[in-house]
Design a protein around this motif. Structure first.
Motif, PDB file in Angstrom:
ATOM      1  N   GLN A 165     -64.383 -62.360  60.502  1.00 42.59           N
ATOM      2  CA  GLN A 165     -65.218 -61.203  60.164  1.00 42.59           C
ATOM      3  C   GLN A 165     -66.490 -61.692  59.478  1.00 42.59           C
ATOM      4  OE1 GLN A 165     -63.284 -58.481  57.621  1.00 42.59           O
ATOM      5  NE2 GLN A 165     -64.848 -56.942  57.769  1.00 42.59           N
ATOM      6  N   MET A 187     -60.093 -50.435  51.635  1.00 40.35           N
ATOM      7  CA  MET A 187     -61.253 -49.771  52.178  1.00 40.35           C
ATOM      8  C   MET A 187     -60.883 -48.448  52.824  1.00 40.35           C
ATOM      9  SD  MET A 187     -64.403 -50.090  52.096  1.00 40.35           S
ATOM     10  CE  MET A 187     -65.448 -51.476  52.286  1.00 40.35           C
ATOM     11  N   VAL A 188     -59.710 -48.375  53.428  1.00 36.43           N
ATOM     12  CA  VAL A 188     -59.282 -47.130  54.061  1.00 36.43           C
ATOM     13  C   VAL A 188     -59.043 -46.058  53.004  1.00 36.43           C
ATOM     14  CG1 VAL A 188     -57.479 -46.090  55.472  1.00 36.43           C
ATOM     15  CG2 VAL A 188     -58.326 -48.346  56.030  1.00 36.43           C
ATOM     16  N   GLU A 206     -62.239 -52.831  63.818  1.00 37.02           N
ATOM     17  CA  GLU A 206     -61.966 -54.188  63.349  1.00 37.02           C
ATOM     18  C   GLU A 206     -60.515 -54.574  63.602  1.00 37.02           C
ATOM     19  OE1 GLU A 206     -63.078 -54.471  59.276  1.00 37.02           O
ATOM     20  OE2 GLU A 206     -65.221 -54.247  59.699  1.00 37.02           O
ATOM     21  N   GLU A 207     -59.597 -53.645  63.403  1.00 40.16           N
ATOM     22  CA  GLU A 207     -58.179 -53.927  63.677  1.00 40.16           C
ATOM     23  C   GLU A 207     -57.952 -54.198  65.156  1.00 40.16           C
ATOM     24  OE1 GLU A 207     -55.244 -54.302  61.964  1.00 40.16           O
ATOM     25  OE2 GLU A 207     -56.625 -54.544  60.282  1.00 40.16           O
ATOM     26  N   GLU A 260     -66.131 -44.846  58.171  1.00 39.44           N
ATOM     27  CA  GLU A 260     -65.336 -45.942  57.604  1.00 39.44           C
ATOM     28  C   GLU A 260     -64.026 -46.119  58.366  1.00 39.44           C
ATOM     29  OE1 GLU A 260     -65.690 -48.136  54.994  1.00 39.44           O
ATOM     30  OE2 GLU A 260     -67.786 -47.559  54.854  1.00 39.44           O
ATOM     31  N   GLU A 308     -64.679 -47.648  61.794  1.00 40.16           N
ATOM     32  CA  GLU A 308     -65.009 -49.067  61.672  1.00 40.16           C
ATOM     33  C   GLU A 308     -63.760 -49.893  61.389  1.00 40.16           C
ATOM     34  OE1 GLU A 308     -67.496 -52.201  62.011  1.00 40.16           O
ATOM     35  OE2 GLU A 308     -68.027 -50.108  62.321  1.00 40.16           O
ATOM     36  N   LYS A 309     -62.890 -49.386  60.544  1.00 39.26           N
ATOM     37  CA  LYS A 309     -61.647 -50.103  60.230  1.00 39.26           C
ATOM     38  C   LYS A 309     -60.762 -50.203  61.472  1.00 39.26           C
ATOM     39  CE  LYS A 309     -58.801 -52.021  57.370  1.00 39.26           C
ATOM     40  NZ  LYS A 309     -59.044 -53.347  56.872  1.00 39.26           N
ATOM     41  N   ARG A 310     -60.651 -49.141  62.245  1.00 43.63           N
ATOM     42  CA  ARG A 310     -59.855 -49.175  63.475  1.00 43.63           C
ATOM     43  C   ARG A 310     -60.448 -50.141  64.490  1.00 43.63           C
ATOM     44  NH1 ARG A 310     -59.143 -42.801  63.632  1.00 43.63           N
ATOM     45  NH2 ARG A 310     -57.406 -42.632  62.186  1.00 43.63           N
TER      46      ARG A 310
END
Length: 108
Positions: free
Chosen positions: A107, A1-2, A91-92, A84, A87-89
């Motif tokens: 998730q 996704m990244v 979630e991490e 994006e 959001e990924k950061r």
């Protein structure tokens, strides 16, 4: 996704750079002058010289609108890519937080 986030950002930057470069070229080009023949009912036929060519002015306006649209699309792609990544950061960070305190992060 990244990976997709970086693709969106790269394409967006390319589109914005293309739009800005062409806008500067459009701004600094000169419009050719022409002579217009106008027929008026009271004074007859009149020649107006030194007028900007209407065709070139119309093409310039159309190019400007298209460059604006390209720049806006590029800006939206940059915004999507950055969202994006954020959001990924996030979630991490949540995953690491829950792992640190022994919870199972799921998730949805």
């Amino acid at each position: 996704m990244v990976k997709w986030a970086f693709v969106f950002i790269g394409v967006g930057v390319a589109l914005v750079a293309f739009a800005i470069a062409n806008a500067f070229l459009l701004y600094f080009t000169s419009v050719p002058k022409t002579t217009l023949n106008v027929t008026a009912p009271l004074i007859g036929q009149v020649k107006i010289s030194g007028m900007p060519d209407p065709y070139q002015v119309g093409v310039g306006v159309l190019r400007g609108v298209l460059l604006l649209a390209i720049g806006l699309i590029g800006g939206k792609l940059i915004d999507t890519g950055l969202t994006e990544l954020r959001e990924k950061r996030r979630e991490e960070a949540l995953r690491r937080y829950y792992e640190q305190y022994g919870y199972q992060y799921q998730q949805y």
